[in-house]
Scaffold this motif. Structure first.
Motif, PDB file in Angstrom:
ATOM      1  N   ASP A  62     -40.457  72.971 -22.912  1.00 37.21           N
ATOM      2  CA  ASP A  62     -39.435  73.719 -23.645  1.00 37.21           C
ATOM      3  C   ASP A  62     -39.006  74.965 -22.875  1.00 37.21           C
ATOM      4  N   SER A  63     -39.935  75.553 -22.133  1.00 36.83           N
ATOM      5  CA  SER A  63     -39.656  76.807 -21.431  1.00 36.83           C
ATOM      6  C   SER A  63     -38.657  76.650 -20.290  1.00 36.83           C
ATOM      7  N   VAL A  64     -38.452  75.422 -19.808  1.00 35.09           N
ATOM      8  CA  VAL A  64     -37.550  75.214 -18.675  1.00 35.09           C
ATOM      9  C   VAL A  64     -36.364  74.323 -19.028  1.00 35.09           C
ATOM     10  N   LYS A  65     -36.352  73.784 -20.225  1.00 33.26           N
ATOM     11  CA  LYS A  65     -35.301  72.864 -20.630  1.00 33.26           C
ATOM     12  C   LYS A  65     -33.938  73.550 -20.538  1.00 33.26           C
ATOM     13  N   GLY A  66     -32.991  72.860 -19.926  1.00 36.69           N
ATOM     14  CA  GLY A  66     -31.653  73.414 -19.755  1.00 36.69           C
ATOM     15  C   GLY A  66     -31.486  74.240 -18.489  1.00 36.69           C
ATOM     16  N   ARG A  67     -32.592  74.570 -17.835  1.00 37.88           N
ATOM     17  CA  ARG A  67     -32.530  75.364 -16.581  1.00 37.88           C
ATOM     18  C   ARG A  67     -33.016  74.567 -15.376  1.00 37.88           C
ATOM     19  N   PHE A  68     -33.993  73.693 -15.584  1.00 37.60           N
ATOM     20  CA  PHE A  68     -34.577  72.904 -14.486  1.00 37.60           C
ATOM     21  C   PHE A  68     -34.127  71.456 -14.614  1.00 37.60           C
ATOM     22  N   THR A  69     -34.018  70.789 -13.463  1.00 38.59           N
ATOM     23  CA  THR A  69     -33.670  69.374 -13.438  1.00 38.59           C
ATOM     24  C   THR A  69     -34.582  68.649 -12.451  1.00 38.59           C
ATOM     25  N   ILE A  70     -35.247  67.614 -12.930  1.00 37.24           N
ATOM     26  CA  ILE A  70     -36.070  66.782 -12.065  1.00 37.24           C
ATOM     27  C   ILE A  70     -35.278  65.533 -11.696  1.00 37.24           C
ATOM     28  N   SER A  71     -35.417  65.096 -10.452  1.00 36.74           N
ATOM     29  CA  SER A  71     -34.752  63.886  -9.999  1.00 36.74           C
ATOM     30  C   SER A  71     -35.603  63.244  -8.906  1.00 36.74           C
ATOM     31  N   ARG A  72     -35.239  62.037  -8.534  1.00 41.00           N
ATOM     32  CA  ARG A  72     -35.995  61.353  -7.491  1.00 41.00           C
ATOM     33  C   ARG A  72     -35.092  60.455  -6.672  1.00 41.00           C
ATOM     34  N   ASP A  73     -35.494  60.225  -5.437  1.00 37.47           N
ATOM     35  CA  ASP A  73     -34.815  59.308  -4.542  1.00 37.47           C
ATOM     36  C   ASP A  73     -35.875  58.334  -4.050  1.00 37.47           C
ATOM     37  N   ASN A  74     -35.894  57.141  -4.623  1.00 37.93           N
ATOM     38  CA  ASN A  74     -36.947  56.181  -4.268  1.00 37.93           C
ATOM     39  C   ASN A  74     -36.811  55.696  -2.828  1.00 37.93           C
ATOM     40  N   ALA A  75     -35.612  55.694  -2.295  1.00 37.26           N
ATOM     41  CA  ALA A  75     -35.423  55.284  -0.902  1.00 37.26           C
ATOM     42  C   ALA A  75     -36.063  56.279   0.067  1.00 37.26           C
ATOM     43  N   LYS A  76     -36.154  57.530  -0.360  1.00 38.82           N
ATOM     44  CA  LYS A  76     -36.743  58.579   0.481  1.00 38.82           C
ATOM     45  C   LYS A  76     -38.154  58.963   0.041  1.00 38.82           C
ATOM     46  N   SER A  77     -38.651  58.298  -1.003  1.00 39.06           N
ATOM     47  CA  SER A  77     -40.001  58.599  -1.534  1.00 39.06           C
ATOM     48  C   SER A  77     -40.152  60.092  -1.814  1.00 39.06           C
ATOM     49  N   THR A  78     -39.142  60.652  -2.444  1.00 34.69           N
ATOM     50  CA  THR A  78     -39.111  62.099  -2.672  1.00 34.69           C
ATOM     51  C   THR A  78     -38.697  62.395  -4.111  1.00 34.69           C
ATOM     52  N   VAL A  79     -39.352  63.380  -4.686  1.00 38.19           N
ATOM     53  CA  VAL A  79     -38.980  63.889  -6.003  1.00 38.19           C
ATOM     54  C   VAL A  79     -38.547  65.342  -5.832  1.00 38.19           C
TER      55      VAL A  79
END
Length: 124
Positions: A62-79
């Motif tokens: 809740d403390s980061v909702k709306g400010r932080f975004t998590i994503s991933r690129d499976n082709a690059k094995s990176t989050v």
């Protein structure tokens, strides 16, 4: 050997942005959920964000909702963790971790491999 290497931490003024990356090797990245956690001095490690194996579902504290975004690129094995509108209370060491399964979880115990951490400092 599974390795997670975080990068992108640093010092930023309140209201600023930082982008963290976590490169994973030694595991079939696309099969596992991923998470970001943080730990401030004298405090327990806390959940920040998680993402499922496909990236189709995300979860945030809740403390980061709306400010932080998590994503991933499976082709690059990176989050990734994009952090906007940073606050001094976001100051901590940030860790990425691989989930034991395909889902994203808020529980520390659901993760089996961890990175070494990257320092994020937000000045007021």
């Amino acid at each position: 050997q599974v390795q997670l290497v975080e990068s992108g931490g640093g010092l930023v003024q309140a209201g600023g942005s930082l982008s963290l990356s976590c490169a994973v090797s030694g595991r079939t990245f696309s099969r596992y959920g991923m998470g970001w956690f943080r730990q401030a001095p004298g405090k327990e490690r806390e959940f920040v964000a998680a993402i499922t194996w496909s990236g189709g579902s995300t979860n945030y504290a809740d403390s980061v909702k709306g400010r932080f975004t998590i994503s991933r690129d499976n082709a690059k094995s990176t989050v990734y963790l994009q952090m906007n509108s940073l606050k001094p209370e976001d100051t901590a060491v940030y860790y990425c971790a691989t989930n034991r399964g395909t889902y994203g979880s808020m529980r520390v115990s659901s993760y089996d491999y961890w990175g070494q951490g990257t320092q994020v400092t937000v000045s007021s």
